[in-house]
Design a protein around this motif. Structure first.
Motif, PDB file in Angstrom:
ATOM      1  N   ASN A 294      -6.864  12.845  -7.104  1.00  0.00           N
ATOM      2  CA  ASN A 294      -7.153  13.547  -5.855  1.00  0.00           C
ATOM      3  C   ASN A 294      -5.951  14.423  -5.504  1.00  0.00           C
ATOM      4  O   ASN A 294      -4.852  13.920  -5.312  1.00  0.00           O
ATOM      5  CB  ASN A 294      -7.421  12.538  -4.730  1.00  0.00           C
TER       6      ASN A 294
ATOM      7  N   ILE B  15      -7.629   7.832  -2.833  1.00  0.00           N
ATOM      8  CA  ILE B  15      -6.175   7.970  -2.957  1.00  0.00           C
ATOM      9  C   ILE B  15      -5.530   6.581  -2.963  1.00  0.00           C
ATOM     10  O   ILE B  15      -4.474   6.384  -3.533  1.00  0.00           O
ATOM     11  CB  ILE B  15      -5.644   8.880  -1.820  1.00  0.00           C
ATOM     12  N   LEU B  16      -6.210   5.607  -2.356  1.00  0.00           N
ATOM     13  CA  LEU B  16      -5.736   4.223  -2.392  1.00  0.00           C
ATOM     14  C   LEU B  16      -6.859   3.309  -2.881  1.00  0.00           C
ATOM     15  O   LEU B  16      -8.029   3.522  -2.552  1.00  0.00           O
ATOM     16  CB  LEU B  16      -5.313   3.763  -0.990  1.00  0.00           C
TER      17      LEU B  16
ATOM     18  N   ARG C 263       1.485   9.831   0.030  1.00  0.00           N
ATOM     19  CA  ARG C 263       0.724  10.480   1.098  1.00  0.00           C
ATOM     20  C   ARG C 263       0.342   9.505   2.204  1.00  0.00           C
ATOM     21  O   ARG C 263       0.137   9.908   3.342  1.00  0.00           O
ATOM     22  CB  ARG C 263      -0.512  11.176   0.515  1.00  0.00           C
TER      23      ARG C 263
ATOM     24  N   GLY D 223      -3.674   7.691  -7.202  1.00  0.00           N
ATOM     25  CA  GLY D 223      -4.337   8.724  -6.406  1.00  0.00           C
ATOM     26  C   GLY D 223      -4.246  10.120  -6.988  1.00  0.00           C
ATOM     27  O   GLY D 223      -4.729  11.081  -6.390  1.00  0.00           O
ATOM     28  N   SER D 224      -3.662  10.247  -8.194  1.00  0.00           N
ATOM     29  CA  SER D 224      -3.345  11.603  -8.665  1.00  0.00           C
ATOM     30  C   SER D 224      -4.582  12.417  -9.058  1.00  0.00           C
ATOM     31  O   SER D 224      -4.511  13.636  -9.184  1.00  0.00           O
ATOM     32  CB  SER D 224      -2.346  11.540  -9.819  1.00  0.00           C
TER      33      SER D 224
ATOM     34  N   ILE E  41       1.979   2.863  -3.306  1.00  0.00           N
ATOM     35  CA  ILE E  41       1.015   3.384  -4.282  1.00  0.00           C
ATOM     36  C   ILE E  41       0.956   4.906  -4.265  1.00  0.00           C
ATOM     37  O   ILE E  41       0.923   5.546  -5.317  1.00  0.00           O
ATOM     38  CB  ILE E  41      -0.384   2.779  -4.023  1.00  0.00           C
ATOM     39  N   ASP E  42       0.949   5.483  -3.078  1.00  0.00           N
ATOM     40  CA  ASP E  42       0.862   6.946  -2.984  1.00  0.00           C
ATOM     41  C   ASP E  42       1.630   7.396  -1.744  1.00  0.00           C
ATOM     42  O   ASP E  42       1.361   6.920  -0.638  1.00  0.00           O
ATOM     43  CB  ASP E  42      -0.602   7.383  -2.894  1.00  0.00           C
TER      44      ASP E  42
ATOM     45  N   GLN F  61       0.955   3.115 -10.023  1.00  0.00           N
ATOM     46  CA  GLN F  61       1.557   4.439  -9.864  1.00  0.00           C
ATOM     47  C   GLN F  61       0.617   5.489 -10.421  1.00  0.00           C
ATOM     48  O   GLN F  61       0.079   5.323 -11.507  1.00  0.00           O
ATOM     49  CB  GLN F  61       2.906   4.504 -10.604  1.00  0.00           C
ATOM     50  N   GLY F  62       0.410   6.539  -9.665  1.00  0.00           N
ATOM     51  CA  GLY F  62      -0.477   7.600 -10.139  1.00  0.00           C
ATOM     52  C   GLY F  62      -1.938   7.332  -9.838  1.00  0.00           C
ATOM     53  O   GLY F  62      -2.808   8.123 -10.204  1.00  0.00           O
TER      54      GLY F  62
ATOM     55  N   TYR G 261       0.827  -1.212   0.000  1.00  0.00           N
ATOM     56  CA  TYR G 261       0.000   0.000   0.000  1.00  0.00           C
ATOM     57  C   TYR G 261       0.860   1.260   0.000  1.00  0.00           C
ATOM     58  O   TYR G 261       0.556   2.231  -0.672  1.00  0.00           O
ATOM     59  CB  TYR G 261      -0.946   0.015   1.209  1.00  0.00           C
ATOM     60  N   SER G 262       1.964   1.220   0.763  1.00  0.00           N
ATOM     61  CA  SER G 262       2.754   2.447   0.895  1.00  0.00           C
ATOM     62  C   SER G 262       3.427   2.836  -0.422  1.00  0.00           C
ATOM     63  O   SER G 262       3.817   3.979  -0.607  1.00  0.00           O
ATOM     64  CB  SER G 262       3.805   2.291   1.991  1.00  0.00           C
TER      65      SER G 262
END
Ligand code: ATP
Ligand code: MG
Length: 335
Positions: free
Chosen positions: A234, A198-199, A153, A231-232, A150-151, A228-229, A147-148
């Motif tokens: 948001n 975002i996830l 944030r 969550g972008s 992926i985004d 990749q991307g 999970y970490s």
């Protein structure tokens, strides 16, 4: 379901991005720490292989899930294929073997809830806990790490939430507050629920990774480089997310009826899980479903007193994020 906030976020929220990111950067472990961990793992591995050639060592917990602070202890799992082994015997044996090397404070704690061998390596300065056959923890460590990736944030938010929880004394399971693992699950769930999200929910996608551990089927999508991307769409900033996270847990979460579940990427009802009443010591006053052991509520350590402490701390944090002129100091003030 989208989380609605009780109030409109303060207008100057984004001036908090830089200080929050500075805190995050200051907590990230240095690259040389990873090298030292590898060095210690290699030493442990040598000893273990001499005694049990088929065994394997895995790092788990915060040193491997990407949510660890600098200078943390490391958690290691010794995987010995045989399910019928006597864990205490193995740990006592392991402690004996390691004592003969240059390791310090080697102790077998065979009566702990999770029995372990503890030790300190004077060469690297790293302390370490070794458990036996705790493979679900190894798998949930992988899920969190995936999970970490992926985004960014998620890692930023979880670091700030963990830092807040440690500063405020609400990261102590023996005192009825929540584990670091529980806080990371809360962050993942929260980012799954943003709109746009975002996830994603990795356990609700095509299965690319699947293992059976202790009769639990653990499967999820793990080709996260393809996400990749994700969550972008948001554009929320870290300061906005920290604000919204505390606002959610202070004013919006339905403690009476809801269970947060990263497994489903959503909320499930306490009624559906039969988590509506106290059974033994399990009270279900705040409900956080484990992604694999679905009958396991990470909130079960929370009691009547500590739920008050926790909710007051969420409210305090939410009020600071909303009104305080200097939230990045006030939020982390020692309790
Ligand atoms: P810290 O930085 O505070 O040491 P940590 O990530 O090591 O954080 P812990 O709460 O100490 O977090 O837990 C270590 C690991 O043990 C977790 O990453 C998780 O894999 C596993 N774990 C901890 N508590 C549970 C639990 N209640 N159920 C299942 N696995 C758990
Ligand atoms: Mg730990």
């Amino acid at each position: 379901r989208n989380y609605r906030s009780r109030t409109e976020c303060r207008g100057d929220i984004n001036r908090l991005n830089a200080p929050f990111l500075a805190i995050y950067e200051s907590l990230i472990p240095a690259e040389e720490e990873k090298q030292k961990q590898k060095q210690l793992m290699a030493l442990l591995d040598k000893h273990v292989k001499e005694e049990w050639p088929g065994a394997r060592l895995f790092l788990y917990g915060s040193c491997a899930n990407s949510f660890g602070f600098r200078k943390s202890d490391i958690d290691v799992c010794l995987a010995i294929g045989d399910a019928d082994i006597n864990k205490s015997e193995i740990l006592l044996k392991l402690a004996d073997i390691l004592k003969s090397d240059n390791l310090e404070n080697v102790q077998a704690l065979t009566r702990a809830r999770v029995p372990i061998v503890k030790l300190m390596d004077p060469v690297t300065g790293i302390s370490c806990d070794i458990c036996v056959n705790n493979l679900l923890a190894v798998i949930n460590t992988k899920l969190l790490r995936d999970y970490s990736k992926i985004d960014v944030r998620l890692r930023q938010l979880a670091f700030i939430v963990k830092h807040w929880a440690k500063s405020r004394g609400v990261n102590e399971t023996y005192q009825g507050t929540l584990s670091s693992y529980a806080y990371v699950l809360m962050c993942i769930h929260f980012l799954q629920q943003r709109s746009p999200s975002i996830l994603p929910c990795l356990q609700d996608m095509e299965i690319t990774y699947s293992v059976n551990v202790d009769n639990v089927k653990c499967s999820f999508f793990d080709q996260v480089e393809k996400l990749q991307g994700f969550g972008s769409r948001n554009g929320e900033s870290i300061a906005q997310l920290v604000w919204a996270f505390f606002n959610y847990w202070a004013y919006c979460h339905d403690y009476a009826n809801d269970v947060i579940s990263i497994r489903t990427g959503s909320i499930v009802s306490k009624r559906a899980k039969d988590w509506t009443r106290r059974i033994g010591n399990d009270r279900h006053l705040i409900c956080i479903e484990d992604p694999f052991e679905v009958s396991h509520d990470l909130g079960r350590v929370v009691d009547k007193r500590s739920i008050r402490v926790l909710r007051e701390e969420f409210e305090r944090a939410a009020e600071i994020m909303q009104h305080d002129p200097n939230p990045c100091v006030k939020l982390f003030e020692p309790y």
